[in-house]
Design a protein around this motif. Structure first.
Motif, PDB file in Angstrom:
ATOM      1  N   VAL A 125      15.466   8.050  -4.356  1.00  0.00           N
ATOM      2  CA  VAL A 125      15.398   9.199  -3.157  1.00  0.00           C
ATOM      3  C   VAL A 125      15.077  10.465  -3.763  1.00  0.00           C
ATOM      4  N   ASP A 126      14.163  11.174  -3.423  1.00  0.00           N
ATOM      5  CA  ASP A 126      14.167  12.554  -3.992  1.00  0.00           C
ATOM      6  C   ASP A 126      14.318  13.317  -2.670  1.00  0.00           C
ATOM      7  N   MET A 137      19.502  11.560   6.594  1.00  0.00           N
ATOM      8  CA  MET A 137      19.022  10.346   6.103  1.00  0.00           C
ATOM      9  C   MET A 137      19.877   9.299   5.546  1.00  0.00           C
ATOM     10  N   ASP A 138      20.797   9.822   5.033  1.00  0.00           N
ATOM     11  CA  ASP A 138      21.661   8.698   4.561  1.00  0.00           C
ATOM     12  C   ASP A 138      22.481   7.948   5.766  1.00  0.00           C
ATOM     13  N   LYS A 139      22.602   8.825   6.696  1.00  0.00           N
ATOM     14  CA  LYS A 139      23.450   8.170   7.951  1.00  0.00           C
ATOM     15  C   LYS A 139      22.341   7.121   8.801  1.00  0.00           C
ATOM     16  N   HIS A 140      21.194   7.779   8.781  1.00  0.00           N
ATOM     17  CA  HIS A 140      20.292   7.153   9.804  1.00  0.00           C
ATOM     18  C   HIS A 140      19.702   5.959   8.899  1.00  0.00           C
ATOM     19  N   LEU A 141      19.436   6.027   7.703  1.00  0.00           N
ATOM     20  CA  LEU A 141      18.451   4.991   6.928  1.00  0.00           C
ATOM     21  C   LEU A 141      19.075   4.622   5.583  1.00  0.00           C
ATOM     22  N   PHE A 142      19.130   5.478   4.720  1.00  0.00           N
ATOM     23  CA  PHE A 142      19.403   5.279   3.189  1.00  0.00           C
ATOM     24  C   PHE A 142      20.684   4.322   3.078  1.00  0.00           C
ATOM     25  N   ASP A 143      21.799   4.719   3.983  1.00  0.00           N
ATOM     26  CA  ASP A 143      22.978   3.908   3.749  1.00  0.00           C
ATOM     27  C   ASP A 143      22.793   2.693   3.924  1.00  0.00           C
ATOM     28  N   HIS A 144      21.792   2.114   4.945  1.00  0.00           N
ATOM     29  CA  HIS A 144      21.773   0.697   5.707  1.00  0.00           C
ATOM     30  C   HIS A 144      20.833   0.009   5.087  1.00  0.00           C
ATOM     31  N   ARG A 201       0.755  -1.361   0.108  1.00  0.00           N
ATOM     32  CA  ARG A 201      -0.008   0.057  -0.061  1.00  0.00           C
ATOM     33  C   ARG A 201       0.863   1.348  -0.067  1.00  0.00           C
ATOM     34  N   ALA A 202       2.328   1.108   0.528  1.00  0.00           N
ATOM     35  CA  ALA A 202       2.864   2.243   0.543  1.00  0.00           C
ATOM     36  C   ALA A 202       4.243   2.076  -0.009  1.00  0.00           C
ATOM     37  N   LYS A 203       4.372   2.505  -1.416  1.00  0.00           N
ATOM     38  CA  LYS A 203       5.595   2.221  -1.966  1.00  0.00           C
ATOM     39  C   LYS A 203       5.917   3.701  -2.257  1.00  0.00           C
ATOM     40  N   VAL A 204       5.391   4.814  -1.928  1.00  0.00           N
ATOM     41  CA  VAL A 204       5.964   6.125  -1.884  1.00  0.00           C
ATOM     42  C   VAL A 204       5.722   6.532  -0.448  1.00  0.00           C
ATOM     43  N   LEU A 205       6.971   6.926   0.364  1.00  0.00           N
ATOM     44  CA  LEU A 205       6.928   7.362   1.585  1.00  0.00           C
ATOM     45  C   LEU A 205       7.178   8.866   1.651  1.00  0.00           C
ATOM     46  N   GLY A 206       6.881   9.478   2.502  1.00  0.00           N
ATOM     47  CA  GLY A 206       7.311  11.048   3.280  1.00  0.00           C
ATOM     48  C   GLY A 206       7.856  10.690   4.321  1.00  0.00           C
ATOM     49  N   LEU A 207       8.923  11.308   4.422  1.00  0.00           N
ATOM     50  CA  LEU A 207       9.555  10.999   5.682  1.00  0.00           C
ATOM     51  C   LEU A 207      10.451  12.646   6.272  1.00  0.00           C
ATOM     52  N   PRO A 208      10.267  12.548   7.495  1.00  0.00           N
ATOM     53  CA  PRO A 208      10.822  13.598   8.422  1.00  0.00           C
ATOM     54  C   PRO A 208      12.226  13.287   8.984  1.00  0.00           C
ATOM     55  N   THR A 209      13.055  14.286   9.224  1.00  0.00           N
ATOM     56  CA  THR A 209      14.254  14.100  10.093  1.00  0.00           C
ATOM     57  C   THR A 209      14.015  14.598  11.555  1.00  0.00           C
ATOM     58  N   GLY A 210      15.096  14.712  12.185  1.00  0.00           N
ATOM     59  CA  GLY A 210      15.075  15.162  13.525  1.00  0.00           C
ATOM     60  C   GLY A 210      15.283  14.058  14.719  1.00  0.00           C
ATOM     61  N   THR A 211      15.345  14.324  15.716  1.00  0.00           N
ATOM     62  CA  THR A 211      15.426  13.343  16.612  1.00  0.00           C
ATOM     63  C   THR A 211      14.092  12.395  17.039  1.00  0.00           C
ATOM     64  N   THR A 212      12.932  12.813  16.341  1.00  0.00           N
ATOM     65  CA  THR A 212      11.682  12.159  16.829  1.00  0.00           C
ATOM     66  C   THR A 212      11.794  10.660  15.843  1.00  0.00           C
ATOM     67  N   VAL A 225      10.818   1.105  -3.213  1.00  0.00           N
ATOM     68  CA  VAL A 225      10.239   2.178  -2.470  1.00  0.00           C
ATOM     69  C   VAL A 225      10.807   3.501  -2.847  1.00  0.00           C
ATOM     70  N   HIS A 226      10.038   4.546  -2.947  1.00  0.00           N
ATOM     71  CA  HIS A 226      10.371   5.933  -3.205  1.00  0.00           C
ATOM     72  C   HIS A 226      10.217   6.719  -2.133  1.00  0.00           C
ATOM     73  N   THR A 227      11.225   7.768  -2.070  1.00  0.00           N
ATOM     74  CA  THR A 227      10.942   8.589  -0.784  1.00  0.00           C
ATOM     75  C   THR A 227      11.010   9.897  -1.115  1.00  0.00           C
ATOM     76  N   PHE A 228      10.329  10.820  -0.276  1.00  0.00           N
ATOM     77  CA  PHE A 228      10.393  12.389  -0.472  1.00  0.00           C
ATOM     78  C   PHE A 228      10.696  12.788   1.042  1.00  0.00           C
ATOM     79  N   ASN A 229      11.636  13.666   1.232  1.00  0.00           N
ATOM     80  CA  ASN A 229      11.772  14.067   2.624  1.00  0.00           C
ATOM     81  C   ASN A 229      10.874  15.295   2.683  1.00  0.00           C
ATOM     82  N   LEU A 230      10.585  15.700   3.926  1.00  0.00           N
ATOM     83  CA  LEU A 230       9.697  16.816   4.263  1.00  0.00           C
ATOM     84  C   LEU A 230      10.431  18.042   3.858  1.00  0.00           C
TER      85      LEU A 230
END
Ligand code: F6R
Length: 274
Positions: free
Chosen positions: A99-100, A84-91, A28-39, A61-66
């Motif tokens: 990734v847009d 985002m690279d450090k916390h998610l995309f590189d891993h 259902r969700a192949k296109v994600l919108g994502l935040p950064t931050g501590t949360t 999966v495709h992503t757009f950051n806020l």
């Protein structure tokens, strides 16, 4: 809105992970919108763990950051892209081409904002938008006073956001925090099929109260989510501490619909309905 109140921030991350994994893996969700931050740090750690265990696959999966700061190179350690690279995309096995990101160094802000909106539409829209919330109620970087119909745009950061982000990401030095950012608009967020808001900590309690129980107002742009038909809010006890209707939120928590259907089936049987 569905409100899920968890014991602590670890439980918030696990619950948010369960939702994201579910939506990605059931297609259902192949296109994600994502935040950064501590949360979202805990959520991203869970996503990486889940990927390593084979529970989630990012290959289509495709992503757009806020949002992204104006004036920072994507490679800058303080840029949101770098975060985002450090916390998610590189891993995980996401394709970097999928990734847009808003370009904080663009020479043409209007064009870059229009490009982002068009790119989202060209993929059929964001299916699941994950958001955090600022102390002043912002989603994305939509600070108080931003139009609730805004599209991707340039925003001047509020003082409370500069202070918070200086403490969290710039070693306390407010002078290092860019004063401007590019951000999806409130209207852009409202266009997504589903929104997952995550928040923890007592410093978010006022904003969360305003979002869920206050009037819809551009003074707390997250309150616009009251107009969205599919929002889940995952909170810890501290972020939920100022909510007036928390007993009711527990009552309508996941499992409620199943209980209702069971009750209805029993009532229909008793009434001789097939
Ligand atoms: C970041 C974003 C912001 C943050 C908010 C909370 O991409 O869109 O709205 O979600 O400022 O930040 P943290 O999570 O650091 O408390």
């Amino acid at each position: 809105m569905n409100v899920i109140i968890c014991k602590d921030k670890k439980a918030v991350a696990k619950e948010a992970y369960r939702i994201v994994r579910d939506r990605v893996m059931n297609g259902r969700a192949k296109v994600l919108g994502l935040p950064t931050g501590t949360t979202p740090e805990g959520l991203y750690a869970e996503l990486v763990k889940g990927y390593k265990k084979g529970e989630i696959d990012f290959s289509d999966v495709h992503t757009f950051n806020l949002d992204e700061y104006i004036g920072l190179d994507p490679k800058d350690p303080q840029s949101y892209r770098n975060f985002m690279d450090k916390h998610l995309f590189d891993h995980v096995n996401i394709k970097k081409a999928n990734v847009d990101f808003l370009d904080g160094l663009t020479g043409d802000i209007d064009r870059e904002c229009a490009r982002y909106e068009e790119a989202i539409v060209s993929l059929g829209g964001i299916k699941l938008q994950v958001v955090g919330i600022g102390r002043d109620g912002h989603i994305g970087f939509n600070e108080p006073g931003t139009s609730l119909t805004s599209r991707t745009h340039m925003i001047t950061l509020a003082q409370s956001t500069i202070t918070d982000n200086a403490n969290l990401f710039f070693g306390g030095d407010e002078d290092k925090v860019p004063r401007w950012a590019l951000s999806m608009g409130v209207g852009t967020v409202l266009d997504s099929d589903e929104v997952l808001m995550i928040a923890f900590g007592a410093n978010k309690a006022d904003a969360i109260h305003g979002m869920l129980e206050g009037p819809i107002t551009s003074m707390n742009t997250s309150s616009a989510l009251q107009l969205h038909p599919n929002v889940t809010v995952v909170l810890d006890e501290a972020a939920a501490s100022k909510l007036k209707y928390r007993d009711y939120y527990h009552r309508i928590a996941p499992g409620n619909e199943e209980a209702m259907l069971k009750f209805l089936a029993a009532a229909r049987k008793k009434a001789g309905r097939r």
